[in-house]
Design a protein around this motif. Structure first.
Motif, PDB file in Angstrom:
ATOM      1  N   MET A  37      -6.593   6.548  -3.402  1.00 35.97           N
ATOM      2  CA  MET A  37      -6.937   7.511  -4.455  1.00 35.97           C
ATOM      3  C   MET A  37      -7.645   6.839  -5.637  1.00 35.97           C
ATOM      4  N   LEU A  38      -7.461   5.533  -5.787  1.00 42.21           N
ATOM      5  CA  LEU A  38      -7.946   4.880  -7.006  1.00 42.21           C
ATOM      6  C   LEU A  38      -9.016   3.812  -6.785  1.00 42.21           C
ATOM      7  N   ALA A  39      -9.137   3.364  -5.528  1.00 43.29           N
ATOM      8  CA  ALA A  39      -9.944   2.155  -5.307  1.00 43.29           C
ATOM      9  C   ALA A  39     -11.439   2.348  -5.571  1.00 43.29           C
ATOM     10  N   ASP A  40     -11.909   3.598  -5.612  1.00 39.40           N
ATOM     11  CA  ASP A  40     -13.327   3.804  -5.890  1.00 39.40           C
ATOM     12  C   ASP A  40     -13.705   3.296  -7.273  1.00 39.40           C
ATOM     13  N   ASP A  41     -12.801   3.421  -8.207  1.00 38.05           N
ATOM     14  CA  ASP A  41     -13.152   3.091  -9.585  1.00 38.05           C
ATOM     15  C   ASP A  41     -12.366   1.940 -10.185  1.00 38.05           C
ATOM     16  N   PHE A  42     -11.386   1.449  -9.453  1.00 39.70           N
ATOM     17  CA  PHE A  42     -10.579   0.368 -10.021  1.00 39.70           C
ATOM     18  C   PHE A  42     -10.411  -0.732  -8.992  1.00 39.70           C
ATOM     19  N   GLU A  43     -10.131  -1.926  -9.531  1.00 40.99           N
ATOM     20  CA  GLU A  43      -9.729  -2.983  -8.619  1.00 40.99           C
ATOM     21  C   GLU A  43      -8.219  -2.878  -8.460  1.00 40.99           C
ATOM     22  N   ILE A  44      -7.757  -2.842  -7.228  1.00 38.84           N
ATOM     23  CA  ILE A  44      -6.338  -2.615  -6.996  1.00 38.84           C
ATOM     24  C   ILE A  44      -5.638  -3.905  -6.590  1.00 38.84           C
ATOM     25  N   LEU A  45      -4.569  -4.234  -7.308  1.00 37.32           N
ATOM     26  CA  LEU A  45      -3.710  -5.337  -6.910  1.00 37.32           C
ATOM     27  C   LEU A  45      -2.441  -4.711  -6.359  1.00 37.32           C
ATOM     28  N   GLN A  46      -1.837  -5.353  -5.363  1.00 39.44           N
ATOM     29  CA  GLN A  46      -0.636  -4.765  -4.793  1.00 39.44           C
ATOM     30  C   GLN A  46       0.523  -5.749  -4.794  1.00 39.44           C
ATOM     31  N   ALA A  47       1.714  -5.239  -5.077  1.00 37.80           N
ATOM     32  CA  ALA A  47       2.919  -6.046  -4.965  1.00 37.80           C
ATOM     33  C   ALA A  47       3.950  -5.234  -4.206  1.00 37.80           C
ATOM     34  N   GLU A  48       4.730  -5.937  -3.347  1.00 37.30           N
ATOM     35  CA  GLU A  48       5.670  -5.232  -2.467  1.00 37.30           C
ATOM     36  C   GLU A  48       7.035  -4.981  -3.067  1.00 37.30           C
ATOM     37  N   ASN A  49       7.317  -5.683  -4.154  1.00 40.67           N
ATOM     38  CA  ASN A  49       8.627  -5.489  -4.791  1.00 40.67           C
ATOM     39  C   ASN A  49       8.535  -5.967  -6.232  1.00 40.67           C
ATOM     40  N   GLY A  50       9.638  -5.793  -6.975  1.00 37.59           N
ATOM     41  CA  GLY A  50       9.624  -6.113  -8.393  1.00 37.59           C
ATOM     42  C   GLY A  50       9.363  -7.581  -8.672  1.00 37.59           C
ATOM     43  N   ALA A  51       9.926  -8.460  -7.834  1.00 37.19           N
ATOM     44  CA  ALA A  51       9.755  -9.889  -8.071  1.00 37.19           C
ATOM     45  C   ALA A  51       8.275 -10.271  -7.940  1.00 37.19           C
ATOM     46  N   GLU A  52       7.627  -9.732  -6.893  1.00 42.17           N
ATOM     47  CA  GLU A  52       6.196 -10.005  -6.731  1.00 42.17           C
ATOM     48  C   GLU A  52       5.399  -9.451  -7.905  1.00 42.17           C
ATOM     49  N   ALA A  53       5.825  -8.290  -8.391  1.00 39.52           N
ATOM     50  CA  ALA A  53       5.122  -7.674  -9.517  1.00 39.52           C
ATOM     51  C   ALA A  53       5.156  -8.596 -10.725  1.00 39.52           C
ATOM     52  N   ILE A  54       6.321  -9.216 -10.965  1.00 41.47           N
ATOM     53  CA  ILE A  54       6.449 -10.113 -12.114  1.00 41.47           C
ATOM     54  C   ILE A  54       5.542 -11.328 -11.938  1.00 41.47           C
ATOM     55  N   THR A  55       5.496 -11.858 -10.712  1.00 37.07           N
ATOM     56  CA  THR A  55       4.580 -12.973 -10.442  1.00 37.07           C
ATOM     57  C   THR A  55       3.150 -12.559 -10.781  1.00 37.07           C
TER      58      THR A  55
END
Lengths: 116, 504
Positions: free
Chosen positions: B30-48
């Motif tokens: 839904m968003l990748a046309d206009d944004f660069e998308i980063l993905q994280a699988e869980n909260g710990a990865e998100a913090i990294t």
């Protein structure tokens, strides 16, 4: 079969999902990918391993997915087991609930290959 | 963790945090046309990712229920590090009980999207949230630019004024600069050291600015006395002494007496020759009857007079000047300020050299702006994060050593690439003391002992600790060197530990 027929077959909400995701193409794109999602397997495996915290998370994720994709029958089945697992410990009737989820999941997945 | 970019080079980055691959796929779609998308699988990865990318991330889409660390854990981290004020968070969840939604909003999320989400709402909420934050950032930078310009011309006017006084006095303009820097350094240290003294950044800026005016009364002193090549007679000295009251008098004729700047300038002009024991002039004020501003400026004035050459004396060295002030050879000063002088004495010559030329930096303006915003309950900490995070990222990215840092609240252990490789662990480990994976590496007893040791260790002192750890089931000796991180102030609390280790 077309997308609407598919949703009718699996007890899903075609109008709802299309209105949310805006086009048949997008819905199809997501639905076709659904069998690759491993959340259902994770639910079964973590229940087998009596890891109720993990099982709750898996059920919870599957509930969100089925709701979002308009998989009505699957959602109802998953809803039940999610609430049973919310305390994240053993509960009565989990086996039966899992069986219901399995039945609904298999129904949902089995017709995906027939969508044209 | 992955990155998808269908947009251009300068597209904004959105971090999608969700344990379900399917969910990440849908949101990305839904968003990748206009944004660069980063993905994280869980909260710990998100913090990294948040640590790695810092404020390059424009927005976080956050799931609530996830393994390792849930959405609330991520929010707690973002709040503790004040990232939530710069990077907006949209939470998505199938949980629609008001208690969850309320908790999410209370923890600082900008929007809450309930499942089933629809493509239109997701897109609109993302756009609106970004627009709001961008506007806020723009406003902040606009305001700081304006404050900077305003302060710059204010300061310039004051500098010009005081230079005129100085020139007539046959002194270089350096005196004014030195006093300004000294005053500021002393005040900064006082604010740091004494919690009971209420000195905001704005106060410190104002007092330092006003310090430039301390001698304006000298324009009322006749030339022959002011520029007499030699020591003054007692009568002449009496006339010279009138300059402090004269400065105050001149300022008292100004129309804007309610302005803090004028009030401070008057205090400083009138009382910068008062002494703590009451033996100064013109009013013989004693102790804390003398305003703090004047007390600090008087020490700065004396220090600079001692270290400068005069027609009747040579310049004393920095060490000698500090010694003379501490020994009371130039009159009695507030012991508290003398203590601060002692604390900062070693770094003074270098600071004076560095700061005299650039006493108003954009960073300082940013501090003042931030404080203004904070006081008005709109807190913005972009600078704090971007500087801190950037340094930290640089260290973790480039260091060939195994580095770690641990924060107490929320309890999160982060390690450098190198360290993660050695331990074969994640880079971010939430709740290490109860984290099953990490407990296989290090025992809870060792973690507790180490924390206890660090807790009773003085800041700036290293703790060395050796313990047995298990890497892939194999016993290894691990040498840890670390030091405490604490809050500032007198009741400094341990907030974390930073250090490095090697494994033999």
């Amino acid at each position: 079969m077309n997308l609407k027929d598919y949703y009718d077959k699996i007890g899903g909400d075609y109008d709802g999902v299309v209105s949310r995701l805006l086009s048949d193409e997008r819905v199809k794109k997501y639905v076709i990918r659904f069998p690759e999602d491993k959340t259902f397997e994770l639910l079964g495996a973590s229940l087998g391993a009596r890891d109720y915290a993990e099982a709750f998370r898996a059920a919870h994720t599957l509930k969100g997915l089925s709701l979002n994709l308009g998989f009505g029958a699957l959602y109802s089945a998953v809803y039940e087991i999610t609430e049973a697992l919310r305390p994240q410990k053993e509960a009565d009737g989990l086996d039966e609930m899992l069986a219901k989820v399995k039945e609904a999941y298999e129904l949902t997945v089995s017709y995906i290959k027939d969508i044209d | 963790m992955s990155s998808t970019n269908y947009g251009g080079l300068n597209t904004e980055k959105i971090l999608i945090v969700d344990d379900s691959e399917m969910n990440r796929f849908m949101l990305t779609d839904m968003l990748a046309d206009d944004f660069e998308i980063l993905q994280a699988e869980n909260g710990a990865e998100a913090i990294t990712m948040l640590k790695d990318y810092g404020t390059e991330i424009s927005l976080v889409m956050l799931d609530m229920v996830m393994p390792k660390l849930d959405g609330f854990g991520v929010l707690e981290f973002m709040r503790a590090n004040r990232i939530i004020e710069t990077i907006p968070v949209i939470m998505i969840s199938v949980e629609n009980a008001p208690k969850y939604i309320e908790r999410a909003y209370n923890m600082g999320v900008s929007e809450f999207i309930r499942r089933p989400f629809d493509a239109f709402t997701v897109r609109k909420r993302v756009d609106n949230t970004l627009k709001l934050y961008t506007k806020q950032k723009k406003l902040l930078s606009l305001i700081s630019d304006q404050i900077y310009e305003k302060e710059k011309s204010n300061n310039m006017m004051i500098s010009i004024l005081s230079h005129i006084v100085e020139f007539r006095n046959g002194e270089s303009g350096l005196h004014v600069m030195h006093i300004r820097v000294l005053t500021e350094l002393l005040l900064n240290h006082i604010a740091l050291k004494y919690d009971n003294i209420n000195l905001s950044r704005t106060d410190i800026e104002l007092i330092s600015t006003c310090s430039a005016l301390h001698d304006i009364g000298k324009i009322a002193v006749p030339d022959e006395i002011l520029n007499k090549p030699g020591r003054l007679t007692p009568e002449e000295f009496e006339i010279m002494k009138t300059h402090s009251a004269a400065g105050d008098m001149m300022l008292s004729k100004l129309p804007f007496q309610e302005e803090k700047l004028v009030k401070l300038a008057r205090e400083i002009c009138r009382w910068h020759h008062e002494r703590y024991d009451g033996k100064g002039y013109p009013d013989g004020l004693k102790g804390d009857e003398i305003p703090l501003s004047a007390q600090v400026v008087s020490i700065a004035d004396v220090y600079d007079a001692l270290t400068s050459e005069r027609v009747y004396k040579k310049a004393f060295s920095h060490e000698k000047a500090v010694e003379m002030i501490l020994n009371g050879e130039c009159g009695t000063f507030n012991p508290m300020i003398l203590e601060c002088l002692t604390d900062i004495a070693d770094s003074l010559p270098e600071q004076l050299r560095l700061n005299a030329s650039m006493n108003l930096t954009p960073e300082k303006i940013m501090d003042v702006t931030e404080e203004t915003f904070r006081d008005n309950d709109v807190s913005i900490s972009e600078k704090a994060i971007s500087a801190g995070m950037a340094k930290y990222r640089f260290l973790l990215d480039t260091s060939e050593e195994a580095l770690f840092d641990y924060s107490d609240k929320p309890s999160i252990l982060s390690v450098s690439d190198k360290a993660a490789k050695i331990l074969s662990s994640d880079k971010t480990i939430p709740e290490p003391k109860s984290n099953a994976d990490f407990l296989k590496i290090m025992s809870a007893e060792d973690m507790e002992t180490l924390r206890g040791l660090v807790k009773i260790t003085a800041s700036d002192t290293n703790v060395k600790y050796t313990c047995v750890i298990h890497i892939d089931g194999e016993k290894k000796n691990c040498n840890i060197v670390c030091r405490p991180l604490r809050t500032s102030g007198e009741q400094a609390e341990l907030t974390g530990i930073i250090g490095k280790f090697d494994v033999v």
